[in-house]
Design a protein around this motif. Structure first.
Motif, PDB file in Angstrom:
ATOM      1  N   HIS A 121       7.769  -2.993  -6.254  1.00 12.62           N
ATOM      2  CA  HIS A 121       7.166  -4.319  -6.035  1.00 12.62           C
ATOM      3  C   HIS A 121       6.191  -4.602  -7.169  1.00 12.62           C
ATOM      4  N   GLY A 122       5.323  -3.638  -7.438  1.00  9.02           N
ATOM      5  CA  GLY A 122       4.420  -3.776  -8.575  1.00  9.02           C
ATOM      6  C   GLY A 122       2.951  -3.712  -8.234  1.00  9.02           C
ATOM      7  N   ASP A 123       2.594  -3.876  -6.961  1.00 10.67           N
ATOM      8  CA  ASP A 123       1.173  -3.810  -6.613  1.00 10.67           C
ATOM      9  C   ASP A 123       0.662  -2.388  -6.833  1.00 10.67           C
ATOM     10  N   LYS A 131     -11.517  -3.414  -6.077  1.00 15.15           N
ATOM     11  CA  LYS A 131     -11.448  -4.067  -4.771  1.00 15.15           C
ATOM     12  C   LYS A 131     -10.028  -4.064  -4.242  1.00 15.15           C
ATOM     13  N   PHE A 132      -9.060  -4.410  -5.122  1.00 14.80           N
ATOM     14  CA  PHE A 132      -7.666  -4.418  -4.695  1.00 14.80           C
ATOM     15  C   PHE A 132      -7.205  -3.006  -4.338  1.00 14.80           C
ATOM     16  N   SER A 133      -7.635  -2.011  -5.113  1.00 15.12           N
ATOM     17  CA  SER A 133      -7.247  -0.623  -4.857  1.00 15.12           C
ATOM     18  C   SER A 133      -7.765  -0.157  -3.500  1.00 15.12           C
ATOM     19  N   LEU A 134      -9.009  -0.558  -3.162  1.00 14.37           N
ATOM     20  CA  LEU A 134      -9.573  -0.181  -1.868  1.00 14.37           C
ATOM     21  C   LEU A 134      -8.787  -0.828  -0.730  1.00 14.37           C
ATOM     22  N   ILE A 135      -8.502  -2.120  -0.867  1.00 12.31           N
ATOM     23  CA  ILE A 135      -7.735  -2.812   0.175  1.00 12.31           C
ATOM     24  C   ILE A 135      -6.361  -2.188   0.334  1.00 12.31           C
ATOM     25  N   ARG A 136      -5.747  -1.838  -0.779  1.00 16.03           N
ATOM     26  CA  ARG A 136      -4.410  -1.235  -0.734  1.00 16.03           C
ATOM     27  C   ARG A 136      -4.443   0.103  -0.002  1.00 16.03           C
TER      28      ARG A 136
END
Length: 254
Positions: A121-123, A131-136
């Motif tokens: 997918h690429g995320d 922030k994105f890494s923590l949410i992921r």
């Protein structure tokens, strides 16, 4: 024997920002009708649903046209690979058992007609946003998934997920982040680094970014980011020799 492969991502079915969700879903079904005629395999590279979470006996309402068409295709013997995205990663067996999809939770390398194809997918690839890494990490946490599944009633949990997805989509639309350039685009940077250790990869195919990109790297690997099926209605095909980006009909007028 069919030797054509199809790739599509980021339809975000059910997104509240889509004016006519039934027409949107039907357009994806029409694409699958087209692909079914000569596909050796179909790869759905994430965020096909804007929000998907399976409870023990409950799945999100709707999508019957799509799920029925996918079941028809898999029963016809055409493999359909479903890569979880960052909006639809919470599948716990329904899509596999009831629809016949082959679900992937991590990037995969496939050998297609003698070519090595890296797909994801690429995320989370090449993106160092904390922030994105923590949410992921939270979204992928089995503990958090268990808590969401067992502590929130389905009606509340699904409504919460839909609102989060809507907020996230509107934020991305406001930012309108296009191609960042070869030296800054996270997925391109990831492919370049990965290709150093894996020079045998012929193609990298990603979704996630909602941009259309076809880029040849210096080592002759080809990077494709296949856009979306919301505005671009783009997808990729591979005929055993050429990996190409295509568009499913004219783009609708705004």
């Amino acid at each position: 024997m069919n030797t054509k492969y199809y790739f599509l991502s980021d339809a975000h079915l059910g997104a509240r920002v889509i004016d006519n969700p039934h027409a949107h879903e039907q357009r994806l079904v029409d694409w699958l009708d087209m692909a079914q005629t000569d596909a050796a395999a179909i790869f759905l590279l994430g965020d096909i649903f804007d929000f998907w979470f399976e409870y023990t006996t409950v799945v999100p309402k709707g999508f019957t046209r799509l799920l029925g068409k996918l079941r028809e295709i898999t029963e016809a013997g055409i493999p359909v690979h479903f890569f979880v995205g960052n909006h639809d990663l919470w599948t716990f067996g329904y899509l596999e058992q009831e629809v016949g999809l082959i679900v992937h939770r991590e990037p995969q390398i496939f050998t297609l007609e003698g070519k090595q194809v890296f797909m994801a997918h690429g995320d989370g690839l090449g993106d160092h946003d904390r922030k994105f890494s923590l949410i992921r990490r939270i979204f992928h946490s089995r503990t958090c998934q268990w808590a969401f599944r067992h502590l929130l009633p389905a009606t509340i949990g699904i409504k919460f997920g839909q609102r989060w997805s809507e907020s996230n989509r509107r934020r991305h639309e406001r930012q309108n982040i296009g191609f960042l350039g070869e030296n800054a685009e996270p997925l391109v940077l990831f492919a370049k680094q990965h290709a150093v250790q894996h020079p045998d990869i012929d193609f990298y195919v990603f979704g996630h970014r909602h941009i259309v990109l076809n880029l040849m790297l210096k080592n002759s690997s080809q990077v494709l980011i296949i856009g979306d099926f919301i505005r671009e209605f783009s997808y990729a095909t591979f005929d055993g020799d050429t990996m190409a980006l295509e568009n499913f009909g004219a783009r609708p007028q705004p």
